[in-house]
Design a protein around this motif. Structure first.
Motif, PDB file in Angstrom:
ATOM      1  N   UNK A 260      52.864  52.985   0.311  1.00 52.22           N
ATOM      2  CA  UNK A 260      53.108  54.407   0.572  1.00 52.22           C
ATOM      3  C   UNK A 260      52.758  55.246  -0.660  1.00 52.22           C
ATOM      4  N   UNK A 261      52.777  56.554  -0.486  1.00 60.29           N
ATOM      5  CA  UNK A 261      52.566  57.461  -1.619  1.00 60.29           C
ATOM      6  C   UNK A 261      53.702  57.317  -2.615  1.00 60.29           C
ATOM      7  N   UNK A 262      53.393  57.586  -3.886  1.00 58.75           N
ATOM      8  CA  UNK A 262      54.386  57.425  -4.943  1.00 58.75           C
ATOM      9  C   UNK A 262      54.952  58.769  -5.434  1.00 58.75           C
ATOM     10  N   UNK A 263      54.189  59.845  -5.298  1.00 62.95           N
ATOM     11  CA  UNK A 263      54.643  61.157  -5.767  1.00 62.95           C
ATOM     12  C   UNK A 263      55.554  61.796  -4.727  1.00 62.95           C
ATOM     13  N   UNK A 264      56.462  62.666  -5.184  1.00 61.12           N
ATOM     14  CA  UNK A 264      57.430  63.281  -4.271  1.00 61.12           C
ATOM     15  C   UNK A 264      56.751  64.127  -3.196  1.00 61.12           C
ATOM     16  N   UNK A 265      55.850  64.994  -3.605  1.00 62.52           N
ATOM     17  CA  UNK A 265      55.130  65.821  -2.632  1.00 62.52           C
ATOM     18  C   UNK A 265      54.224  64.952  -1.770  1.00 62.52           C
ATOM     19  N   UNK A 266      53.609  63.952  -2.405  1.00 68.59           N
ATOM     20  CA  UNK A 266      52.726  63.046  -1.681  1.00 68.59           C
ATOM     21  C   UNK A 266      53.447  62.294  -0.575  1.00 68.59           C
ATOM     22  N   UNK A 267      54.703  61.929  -0.793  1.00 68.27           N
ATOM     23  CA  UNK A 267      55.473  61.212   0.224  1.00 68.27           C
ATOM     24  C   UNK A 267      55.651  62.063   1.479  1.00 68.27           C
ATOM     25  N   UNK A 303      46.863  56.649  -1.705  1.00 72.30           N
ATOM     26  CA  UNK A 303      46.373  56.762  -3.094  1.00 72.30           C
ATOM     27  C   UNK A 303      45.545  58.015  -3.333  1.00 72.30           C
ATOM     28  N   UNK A 304      44.829  58.472  -2.296  1.00 71.17           N
ATOM     29  CA  UNK A 304      44.033  59.695  -2.435  1.00 71.17           C
ATOM     30  C   UNK A 304      44.946  60.898  -2.621  1.00 71.17           C
ATOM     31  N   UNK A 305      46.008  60.945  -1.826  1.00 67.29           N
ATOM     32  CA  UNK A 305      46.987  62.044  -1.930  1.00 67.29           C
ATOM     33  C   UNK A 305      47.594  62.076  -3.325  1.00 67.29           C
ATOM     34  N   UNK A 306      48.037  60.902  -3.809  1.00 68.00           N
ATOM     35  CA  UNK A 306      48.660  60.829  -5.133  1.00 68.00           C
ATOM     36  C   UNK A 306      47.677  61.222  -6.231  1.00 68.00           C
ATOM     37  N   UNK A 307      46.432  60.787  -6.078  1.00 66.58           N
ATOM     38  CA  UNK A 307      45.411  61.122  -7.087  1.00 66.58           C
ATOM     39  C   UNK A 307      45.215  62.633  -7.170  1.00 66.58           C
ATOM     40  N   UNK A 308      45.117  63.294  -6.024  1.00 66.86           N
ATOM     41  CA  UNK A 308      44.922  64.746  -6.002  1.00 66.86           C
ATOM     42  C   UNK A 308      46.127  65.464  -6.599  1.00 66.86           C
ATOM     43  N   UNK A 309      47.329  65.043  -6.214  1.00 70.39           N
ATOM     44  CA  UNK A 309      48.550  65.689  -6.721  1.00 70.39           C
ATOM     45  C   UNK A 309      48.675  65.492  -8.224  1.00 70.39           C
ATOM     46  N   UNK A 310      48.436  64.278  -8.707  1.00 74.82           N
ATOM     47  CA  UNK A 310      48.519  64.020 -10.150  1.00 74.82           C
ATOM     48  C   UNK A 310      47.453  64.801 -10.919  1.00 74.82           C
ATOM     49  N   UNK A 311      46.263  64.940 -10.313  1.00 78.10           N
ATOM     50  CA  UNK A 311      45.193  65.713 -10.962  1.00 78.10           C
ATOM     51  C   UNK A 311      45.575  67.192 -11.051  1.00 78.10           C
ATOM     52  N   UNK A 312      46.172  67.715  -9.980  1.00 79.32           N
ATOM     53  CA  UNK A 312      46.608  69.115  -9.980  1.00 79.32           C
ATOM     54  C   UNK A 312      47.724  69.341 -10.996  1.00 79.32           C
ATOM     55  N   UNK A 313      48.629  68.380 -11.100  1.00 76.01           N
ATOM     56  CA  UNK A 313      49.716  68.481 -12.082  1.00 76.01           C
ATOM     57  C   UNK A 313      49.164  68.460 -13.504  1.00 76.01           C
ATOM     58  N   UNK A 314      48.209  67.559 -13.738  1.00 75.34           N
ATOM     59  CA  UNK A 314      47.603  67.466 -15.074  1.00 75.34           C
ATOM     60  C   UNK A 314      46.865  68.750 -15.418  1.00 75.34           C
ATOM     61  N   UNK A 315      46.169  69.323 -14.442  1.00 75.27           N
ATOM     62  CA  UNK A 315      45.432  70.575 -14.653  1.00 75.27           C
ATOM     63  C   UNK A 315      46.390  71.720 -14.964  1.00 75.27           C
ATOM     64  N   UNK A 316      47.502  71.755 -14.207  1.00 75.03           N
ATOM     65  CA  UNK A 316      48.495  72.800 -14.430  1.00 75.03           C
ATOM     66  C   UNK A 316      49.140  72.656 -15.807  1.00 75.03           C
ATOM     67  N   UNK A 317      49.427  71.407 -16.180  1.00 75.51           N
ATOM     68  CA  UNK A 317      50.046  71.154 -17.486  1.00 75.51           C
ATOM     69  C   UNK A 317      49.099  71.537 -18.622  1.00 75.51           C
ATOM     70  N   UNK A 318      47.813  71.220 -18.449  1.00 73.34           N
ATOM     71  CA  UNK A 318      46.815  71.565 -19.464  1.00 73.34           C
ATOM     72  C   UNK A 318      46.676  73.074 -19.592  1.00 73.34           C
ATOM     73  N   UNK A 319      46.727  73.772 -18.445  1.00 72.60           N
ATOM     74  CA  UNK A 319      46.631  75.234 -18.446  1.00 72.60           C
ATOM     75  C   UNK A 319      47.829  75.860 -19.148  1.00 72.60           C
ATOM     76  N   UNK A 320      49.020  75.306 -18.886  1.00 69.35           N
ATOM     77  CA  UNK A 320      50.236  75.819 -19.535  1.00 69.35           C
ATOM     78  C   UNK A 320      50.197  75.570 -21.037  1.00 69.35           C
ATOM     79  N   UNK A 321      49.714  74.389 -21.426  1.00 64.06           N
ATOM     80  CA  UNK A 321      49.605  74.081 -22.857  1.00 64.06           C
ATOM     81  C   UNK A 321      48.625  75.019 -23.546  1.00 64.06           C
ATOM     82  N   UNK A 322      47.554  75.358 -22.841  1.00 63.57           N
ATOM     83  CA  UNK A 322      46.553  76.266 -23.387  1.00 63.57           C
ATOM     84  C   UNK A 322      47.133  77.660 -23.571  1.00 63.57           C
TER      85      UNK A 322
END
Length: 329
Positions: A260-267, A303-322
């Protein structure tokens, strides 16, 4: 016995409550359809353990058997009609363990639910025994415990509740469907036990409530939409939930933590996909059921769902850090 178990089995405490509830369903299935249920279960368990042990030994140099394979054998057995010949059942469970699990590396590496892999293999290769030959549900005392197998029903004039819904025939009462005393596969019909299991597994944090909620939301939401549009091939959500194995699949198969999906939203998204696909297959495909195909489709996208969600989270985190870096400057 304890020494033998400790030597050859990998203890997984999270599996014990699942095994407990599946054992209850197996006993209820025995009451409905006869002692052959326990015989099928014993044979499937023996084959599953043997295949995993040999595969671990020969492929990976491991001598331990996971307790998860016990769950796989029990789940697989409970999704079968009691009339299925033993040799067909053996072929299915061997395929489930080897091609659904061991070929990917064993426990914790299977991308699909192994029990469903075996069930679909048997369903596709032996469609008649899986879809036509049903047995009557026993009644009174001692029920199926007093016979090897119950009488075979006339599939022309009688049908399972799910098939009756698809054909527009009269279905059993809600009481019968909640208690599970009607023809069908061995263990998918006992709604009250499945719901109790769901509550307990959620309470113990063994199964994900997000996945279950997503499945129910996708199923009931799309069913209601089709009902409003007047699509006669899709029953109302209550009938759809009580008939067939959707609740069983939601509680025991969709929530498999490995596939199953591992991320909360992904589930939640993963669960919605399973619920939606089940309704579509039941309403518009040739198959009366659909949950098994829907869960495997959910496994494919997890896994596709989790990959997209994790990528979006990483992008958001990078944007916030910037942004924080800019403010600091």
């Amino acid at each position: 016995m304890k020494k033998f178990y400790n030597e050859y089995f990998m203890k997984q405490k999270m599996m014990h409550p699942v095994i407990f509830f599946l054992a209850i369903l197996a006993l209820l299935g025995t009451y409905n359809f006869g002692l052959k249920v326990l015989c099928l279960l014993a044979v499937n368990l023996a084959v599953a353990l043997l295949v995993e042990y040999i595969s671990n030994k020969k492929l990976y140099g491991r001598a331990k058997i996971s307790e998860a394979v016990i769950v796989t054998a029990m789940l697989y057995t409970l999704t079968l009609p009691v009339s299925l010949p033993y040799w067909m059942s053996i072929v299915g469970i061997a395929f489930a363990v080897f091609f659904g699990k061991m070929i990917f590396g064993g426990f914790g590496r299977n991308p699909f639910n192994p029990a469903l892999v075996g069930r679909i293999f048997v369903y596709i290769n032996f469609p008649q025994p899986m879809t036509i030959y049903w047995n009557q549900a026993a009644s009174g005392f001692p029920g199926g415990f007093g016979r090897y197998i119950t009488e075979q029903m006339d599939s022309v004039t009688n049908s399972t509740p799910l098939l009756a819904l698809k054909l527009g025939k009269e279905v059993p009462s809600y009481t019968s469907m909640v208690l599970g005393n009607y023809p069908g596969v061995i263990g998918e019909s006992f709604t009250i036990v499945i719901l109790i299991a769901a509550i307990y597994l959620i309470y113990k944090n063994i199964a994900s409530w997000r996945i279950m909620l997503g499945c129910l939301a996708g199923f009931t939401g799309l069913s209601l939409i089709f009902n409003v549009l007047g699509v006669s091939s899709v029953p109302n959500p209550i009938d759809g939930l009580l008939a067939g194995g959707f609740l069983f699949g939601t509680v025991f198969m969709a929530t498999d933590p490995v596939s199953a999906s591992k991320t909360d939203i992904g589930k939640i998204i993963y669960g919605i996909i399973i619920g939606v696909v089940t309704v579509i297959i039941r309403g518009f495909a040739l198959f009366a059921g659909g949950t098994m195909f829907a869960v495997l489709m959910g496994n494919t996208f997890a896994p596709i769902i989790d990959h997209i969600i994790n990528a979006l989270k990483a992008k958001k985190k990078a944007s916030q850090s910037k942004e924080l870096s800019k403010e600091a400057i």
